[in-house]
Structure formats: C-alpha cells, structure tokens
Design a protein around this motif. Structure first.
Motif, PDB file in Angstrom:
ATOM      1  N   LEU A 207       0.796  -1.225   0.000  1.00  0.00           N
ATOM      2  CA  LEU A 207       0.000   0.000   0.000  1.00  0.00           C
ATOM      3  C   LEU A 207       0.828   1.274   0.000  1.00  0.00           C
ATOM      4  CD1 LEU A 207      -2.780  -1.058   2.542  1.00  0.00           C
ATOM      5  CD2 LEU A 207      -2.887  -1.056   0.044  1.00  0.00           C
TER       6      LEU A 207
ATOM      7  N   ARG B 293       0.874   3.044  -3.235  1.00  0.00           N
ATOM      8  CA  ARG B 293      -0.392   3.201  -3.946  1.00  0.00           C
ATOM      9  C   ARG B 293      -1.048   4.548  -3.639  1.00  0.00           C
ATOM     10  NH1 ARG B 293      -1.090  -1.385  -7.419  1.00  0.00           N
ATOM     11  NH2 ARG B 293       0.331  -2.931  -6.517  1.00  0.00           N
TER      12      ARG B 293
ATOM     13  N   LEU C 153      -3.727   6.366  -2.027  1.00  0.00           N
ATOM     14  CA  LEU C 153      -4.677   6.102  -0.941  1.00  0.00           C
ATOM     15  C   LEU C 153      -5.700   7.225  -0.804  1.00  0.00           C
ATOM     16  CD1 LEU C 153      -2.192   4.551   1.619  1.00  0.00           C
ATOM     17  CD2 LEU C 153      -3.829   3.389   0.151  1.00  0.00           C
TER      18      LEU C 153
ATOM     19  N   ILE D 269     -10.280   1.963  -0.722  1.00  0.00           N
ATOM     20  CA  ILE D 269      -9.303   0.878  -0.663  1.00  0.00           C
ATOM     21  C   ILE D 269      -9.884  -0.428  -1.200  1.00  0.00           C
ATOM     22  CG2 ILE D 269      -8.047  -0.601   0.963  1.00  0.00           C
ATOM     23  CD1 ILE D 269      -7.119   1.758   2.424  1.00  0.00           C
TER      24      ILE D 269
END
Lengths: 253, 253
Positions: A157, A160, A162, A166
């Motif tokens: 994560l 990524r 955010l 999610i």
DNA sequence: GGTAATAACATGTCATAACAAGTTTGAAAA
DNA sequence: TTTTCAAACTTGTTATGACATGTTATTACC
C-alpha cells in the motif's frame, strides 16, 4: 469495450441519471410530486416500461417513493449508506451522486494492539500496517478512517494512491476478491484528536464503526475503525422477519 | 392461479417466495445455477416479465446474482440469514442471555407529525397512537422507544401489556405477521428529556434509530424512534460483497 | 349544504413480441 | 489436431397493450 462506455447507455439509465441529477440539484424538493409516468413517457419519448425501470432504480436508491393512485415523489437525498452489500465509503457515496475525496494522514508499520491482532489473526511479533485517512463529502470532513492490514497486504500500500477507496484497490490492483464483513456500530463522544480532524467539538457524538473485512476465502484482510460525524452520516439497511416461526394465517384485524 | 385460499397476492410475489424458500432450504446452494428464465416461465406458466420481476426482488434481497449470457445463480450463504432477521430488542437480548424489562411511560392518541404520517402512510386528519417506553437491560436503562401505530392497530394496544416486546404481541395477539423493516442509524446528542429517562448527561452520545416495520403485505404497522445509550449498546451485523461480477476466477495473494 | 356516485388520473400487475449482447457448444475449416 | 466461427443458448433492453387498484376532483342527488 471499456472506452465507449459513455456512447450508448441504456435508455432507462440515461433517464434515471437525468432525474437523479435533477433531484440532487434540488429541482424536486423532498415530498414534491414528480412528473407522472405518462408525462415522463411523453417528455423522454419512451415507453412506460422504460420509465418504470428508471423509477425503480431511483426508488431502490432511496431518492423517490411512490404511492399508488397519488403519484411519485422525491424523498430527501441524505448522505446515507446502504449496507445490504459491502461497499466502501466512496463507492456508496458516488453511487448516490456525492462528491468524495480522502486525505492521507499517515501510513506506517506498527506493533498491532491486542484488538487488532485478534481481528487480523496475526501474532504479536508480526507487524501490521496502519493507514489513517480523513474522508470528505462535498468538501466537508465526515470521517476519520483508521485501517489495519496484515504485513503481506499492507506492504503493497505504501506505493499506492490512498486518496481513493481501498476496496477497489484491493480487488482490482492487488487481486484480492472480498467476501463478507463484520460490522459493529455504536455512538461515542469524539476524542480530542478525532474532533480536531473532523472540525467538531470534543465530546460531540460520532458514529464509531468497527469493520472487519474478509476475502472470499474467509481470511481477514482489513480491520478498520471508522469515526463518522454524527450530524452528517446515516447508516441505512433493511431486515426481514424470520418466517420460520409461527405459520401465521394471513389477514389483519 | 385463480382460486387461492390465502388472499390474492401478485404472481411475481408468489414466485419470488417459492424460489426464496427453495434457496433458503438449500435446494440451490451458493454459486449453483438456477433454472433459466425460460424454464421458470414454463414451470410457473407465466410471462417473462413476471419471472423477471420475481428475480429482480430476489436480487435486491441478495439471494441471487445474474450474469448476462451465463445465467442466474444462487448467492446467499447460510450465515447471512441470521443477521437479516427482524427482531425486537427483547427477543434479541434474551437469545443472548440478558435480562430485559420495559417501563411504559405513556400511551396516547396524537396528531402525527409529517414524518410519522409519511412513514405510516396516513392522512393528517387521521390520528395515530404513540407509545413511549423505557427499556432496561440488567436493571439499567438503555433505551427510550417511541413507537407510532396507525389507529386501527394502535387502538388495540391500550388494553395490552406493553412491558414486553411489541413484535410478538402484534404477531400472536393481533394476528399481524411481520415482514421487513427499514432501519436508519445515526449518532446524536441526547436531548434533556431522553437524557433524564436514560440517567445520563444531556448532550451525551446516543444511537438514534428510526425503524419502520411492515407486515407481510408490505403495509406499515409500526414506526419507531429508538434512542440507545451510546455506552451500553452496539449494533452488530455482517454484510456480503456484491458479487455481480463474473464468478469463476478466484484470486488471492 | 352535505353526501354519494362517478369520471379522470395515478401507479401496480401481467401478457406478447422483438432485438441486443454475452457465453457456451459443437461442427466445419485449417 | 487445432482453430474458427456460427448456432443455440443465456440475460438485458424496449415497445405496445390491457386490466386492476388506489386517489382525487367533479358532478348529481338528496
């Protein structure tokens, strides 16, 4: 087949979106009568079955209600999450026409608390990843989301985006199909930290949600504390009476 | 399909109930293909529009999902059944071993507010019956329940014992089989009146629940405001991810 | 005036029909 | 044998028509 999605949507969806936009823009205020099915047929130039399909979808989303013989009426477009299905905040809100965004507060590796260890089924020596975000609905903060992931998921994560939901990220980018979730709801006073992030008074009511999400193989993938502003968010769902009790003859009084 | 012992129900509802029963009884296990629309048309002797109306309702309740070109599949796992039961407070608590009681605060005929009128589908000139009770869990007050009934139901309540759950009373004594309920949850500060009844500080968080209960014929029978002490009550349930996507390729990590 | 029947209009249910679009299967072609 | 492709399924969309049932406004009667 991905690019031309906007090209020719079904008629009933176009009509539904048009009406939905009008309701959310306030063209039809709550309890105001909307055009009858005949009028909609004429104005959109479609058959009744198409009009009704659009109205049915709007009804299912809670934007309108109908009374036989009287007509179709707009209902209050409130921020309200349907929990019949497992949906992320953004998924739920976007489907209702709200504008959402999220602000990442922090992401870090932690030594999980006992509660988190139990829920995610990990040992104390293993780490976990904590993600804290503030969610906005129409530019106003509505919730503080604290999410915990097992290391093997959480480590993906960091790189990524955010700022979005999610759930789709887990399913589409990390290829983890989601299954069921356990949800607890309670009303709580906001602590100082949450109150500050949500721009409210400490002690004011918040909806405190604990959500444990599993994948389709029933392994825990995501444990969250969600703190919603009490004055701007509602959970909504429906339940059915267990029919396995008394056969009960029909008829009322 | 003409002379039925029970009162006349629409064909699509009869078909829906038949299929629902079969799914819940396990005739169709999750991910198992169900009869195609053509087969259902033949076996029930109805048109496609009627079959599809039944299937749409089942889809809305999460019992089936469809994929164009492939078919219709059962989707409801058994475990989800439990949380979809409509239960009164006492029924739910007793099944978990808690001791409950209720204290009647007042019962009277009122001129219903717009909200109550709308939910119960009654006119302003008609009256309604308001019942206010305080519920206790292990001798401590946990909720203030304000219930509204249409006159034809409410007038029977004056002579009844309202120290127990109203759901069994409606079903067993007044012979009104209950169907589904719509529930909204939000966190709110307690007003002075509720705070006093629940022995807490005004402004302290309460869980504010609006519950509209219908009978099996989908007529509203009971609209309630339930105010739970935030620190002594939790809602818990679980939901499933909407898997209207292609079944088959199981992902994983 | 008040009331009761009625017409007009609203949504609810159901039938028949056709074509569009996605999936599977099997036969023909390479 | 492998590939291609069309037939034969599936659900998705849309039209037209009819009658049922609930609501409202009007009209006619007392």
């Amino acid at each position: 087949m991905k690019e031309n999605a906007m090209q020719h949507q079904p008629l009933y969806l176009q009509i539904k979106e048009t009406l939905k936009k009008q309701i959310l823009e306030g063209k039809y205020v709550p309890y105001q009568k909307m055009p009858s099915e005949s009028e909609l047929m004429a104005s959109f130039g479609v058959s009744r079955i198409t009009v009704r399909q659009a109205l049915r979808d709007l009804h299912r989303e809670g934007l309108i209600f109908t009374t036989q013989g009287k007509g179709t009426f707009a209902s209050k477009p409130k921020a309200m999450q349907e929990v019949q299905h497992l949906e992320g905040f953004e998924e739920a809100m976007n489907s209702q026409g709200y504008e959402t965004s999220a602000q990442l507060v922090s992401i870090r590796e932690i030594n999980p608390s006992k509660d988190v260890q139990d829920k995610l089924n990990i040992h104390s020596k293993e780490g976990a990843v904590e993600v804290i975000r503030v969610r906005y609905l129409n530019r106003e903060p509505v919730s503080v989301d604290t999410s915990f992931f097992p290391m093997q998921i959480g480590r993906h994560l960091f790189a990524r985006d955010l700022g979005r939901d999610i759930f789709p990220l887990l399913e589409n980018e990390l290829n983890i199909p989601l299954g069921r979730a356990e949800i607890s709801l309670e009303a709580r006073p906001a602590d100082a930290n949450i109150a500050k992030l949500l721009q409210m008074e400490p002690g004011a009511p918040i909806m405190w949600v604990q959500r444990l999400t599993h994948d389709v193989n029933n392994h825990p993938v995501d444990y969250e504390y969600l703190a919603f502003r009490g004055d701007s968010y509602k959970y909504h769902f429906h339940v059915e009476r267990d029919r396995t009790r008394t056969p009960g003859k029909q008829g009322g009084l």
